[in-house]
Design an enzyme around this catalytic site. Structure first.
Site: not given
Ligand code: GDP
Ligand code: IMO
Ligand code: MG
Length: 419
Positions: A39-41, A221, A13-17, A129, A143
């Site tokens: 994943a949720g991007h 992730q 969830d660093e903000g990859k999307g 998840t 396999r």
């Molecule tokens: P991903 O899984 O790495 O793509 O990240 P997520 O989408 O799960 O979580 C990132 C969250 O932070 C999302 O709600 C984005 O809309 C939000 N976001 C991304 N970049 C920024 C930023 O620079 N500032 C703020 N306030 N929110 C951000």
């Molecule tokens: P994105 O791509 C944050 C975490 C779950 C759990 C562990 C194992 O959006 O960054 P799983 O369902 O993969 O077997 O769960 O990994 N996890 C994530 N945490 N962002 C994600 O994806 C994640 N995908 C899995 O919360 O701790």
């Molecule tokens: Mg995410």
């Protein structure tokens, strides 16, 4: 040409999307190489917000090709929901998304097994998840798995064999379930998938590279969730690190170009497992509130804490990061003091290594810096940044020994400063 890889350096969830979307204009092709609908991007532009789970985040930019690579696990039910929602919002992806024949299928029983295994673990559950990720990768490695390409021949027989196995395991775990509705939706998903082009993605990707096409690989992730190098056993079931792009796409290591390592200006984690800099106080609460730290899909509350340079240095090393991207800097806009963890104290001893054994008390050693107390969300260039924020950037670059090339100051595509 080479494949540039963008991957998370923390616990996801660093903000990859957002950044894949920002970088897509520089590339011909965007591809996912591991993970699945765990994943949720999130992407935001033109006052619209989209959350992608299995579809690469390059899907919104022009006529770029997007590929789901062999290392991905795909759930037809969830994929149909995602693709139909995109179509409804005016983004028909059927002609722009190619799917590897070697990507593995998540069966409805994989999701049930995920729940059953978690229940059996009790208090030591991973906090997955619940999308069947672990059981699907387990079947791949043992396999027994079903792949996208299997849809094309004798599919029902292969499905029945695997389902029978799963039913036996579920029974042995005394797990109660009903499968009918799940199966119905799943087979509707399979039918829906058939309108997409299934490809020998390793051949196509290498052909594209030979033709001089540029490719961006989008990680899912984060590196601290990697099955080998993450905080095991509280990890996901795939290789989220850079090497995963080689096995998840079928490219040689020397075909990897830039490695973009993406991190938040602080740190979050969702699910169980060690998180040395986690804050259980009002500061942690404040970060979570300002940063809207709730899961993009599951809505689960994310745990929040200060940036952890021990973990970040580790993941910069494992991935060979060439450029850093710092996200959510704006979330720290209203703090008097910012802290960064530079070492851990374990049993009275200081270390700068992420330990093998995380089941002990890890006390973070912090350096403190003055906060910038300035709203940065509307800033257009680096020159507008307050001095204290510039100091934070320089401090991180010095510690991590890699330049920070992109700084994000808000969720919108436009709130991005490229240095
Ligand atoms: P991903 O899984 O790495 O793509 O990240 P997520 O989408 O799960 O979580 C990132 C969250 O932070 C999302 O709600 C984005 O809309 C939000 N976001 C991304 N970049 C920024 C930023 O620079 N500032 C703020 N306030 N929110 C951000
Ligand atoms: P994105 O791509 C944050 C975490 C779950 C759990 C562990 C194992 O959006 O960054 P799983 O369902 O993969 O077997 O769960 O990994 N996890 C994530 N945490 N962002 C994600 O994806 C994640 N995908 C899995 O919360 O701790
Ligand atoms: Mg995410």
């Amino acid at each position: 040409m080479k494949v540039d890889v963008l991957l998370g350096l923390q616990w996801g969830d660093e903000g990859k999307g957002k950044i894949v979307d920002v970088l897509t204009p520089n590339y011909d092709i965007v591809t996912r190489f591991q993970g699945g609908p765990n994943a949720g991007h999130t992407l935001e532009f033109n006052h619209q917000k989209y959350v992608l789970r299995s579809v690469p985040s390059g899907i919104f930019q022009g006529e770029k090709i997007n590929i789901i690579g062999n290392g991905v696990v795909l759930d037809p039910t969830l994929f149909k929901v995602e693709a139909e929602a995109l179509a409804k919002s005016g983004h028909d992806i059927t002609k722009r998304l190619l799917i590897s024949k070697k990507a593995h299928l998540i069966l409805p029983t994989h999701r049930l097994l995920d729940a059953a295994y978690e229940a059996a673990k009790g208090a030591s559950k991973v906090g997955t998840t619940g999308k069947g990720i672990g059981p699907t990768y387990t079947d791949k490695v043992s396999r027994n798995g079903l792949r996208i390409g299997d849809i094309l021949s004798d599919f029902k027989n292969k499905y029945d064999t695997l389902i029978a196995r799963h039913k036996q395991i579920l029974q042995s775990l005394n797990f109660e379930y009903t499968l009918e509705q799940l199966e119905k939706e799943w087979f509707e998903g399979i039918e829906y998938l058939k309108q997409f082009t299934f490809i020998d993605s390793e051949y196509e990707i290498n052909r594209y590279l030979k033709e001089g096409k540029s490719i961006l690989a989008e990680g899912a992730q984060g590196s601290m969730l990697d099955v080998d190098f993450g905080s095991y056993p509280f990890v996901t079931s795939s290789n989220t690190v850079c090497a995963g792009a080689c096995t998840g796409l079928g490219i040689a290591p020397h075909k990897i170009g830039d490695v973009y390592g993406i991190f938040k200006a602080y740190c979050t984690r969702v699910g169980s497992g060690p998180f040395p800099t986690e804050l259980h106080d009002e500061i942690g609460e404040k970060i979570g509130q300002i940063g809207h730290e709730f899961g993009a899909v599951t809505g689960r509350k994310r745990r929040c804490g200060w940036i952890d340079l021990v973990a970040l240095k580790y993941t910069v090393m494992i991935n060979g990061v060439t450029q850093l991207i710092m996200m959510k800097s704006d979330v720290l806009d209203s703090f008097d003091t910012i802290k960064a963890c530079v070492a851990y104290r374990i049993n009275g001893k200081e270390t700068t290594r992420f330990p093998f054994e995380t089941n002990t008390e890890i006390e973070p050693v912090y350096v403190e810096m003055k906060g910038w107390n300035t709203d940065m969300t509307q800033m257009q260039s680096e020159s507008e940044f307050p001095k204290e924020f510039k100091d934070y950037i320089h401090f991180l670059e010095k510690e991590l020994e890699v330049p920070i090339k992109i700084i994000s100051i808000g969720p919108d595509r436009a709130q991005t400063i490229i240095r």
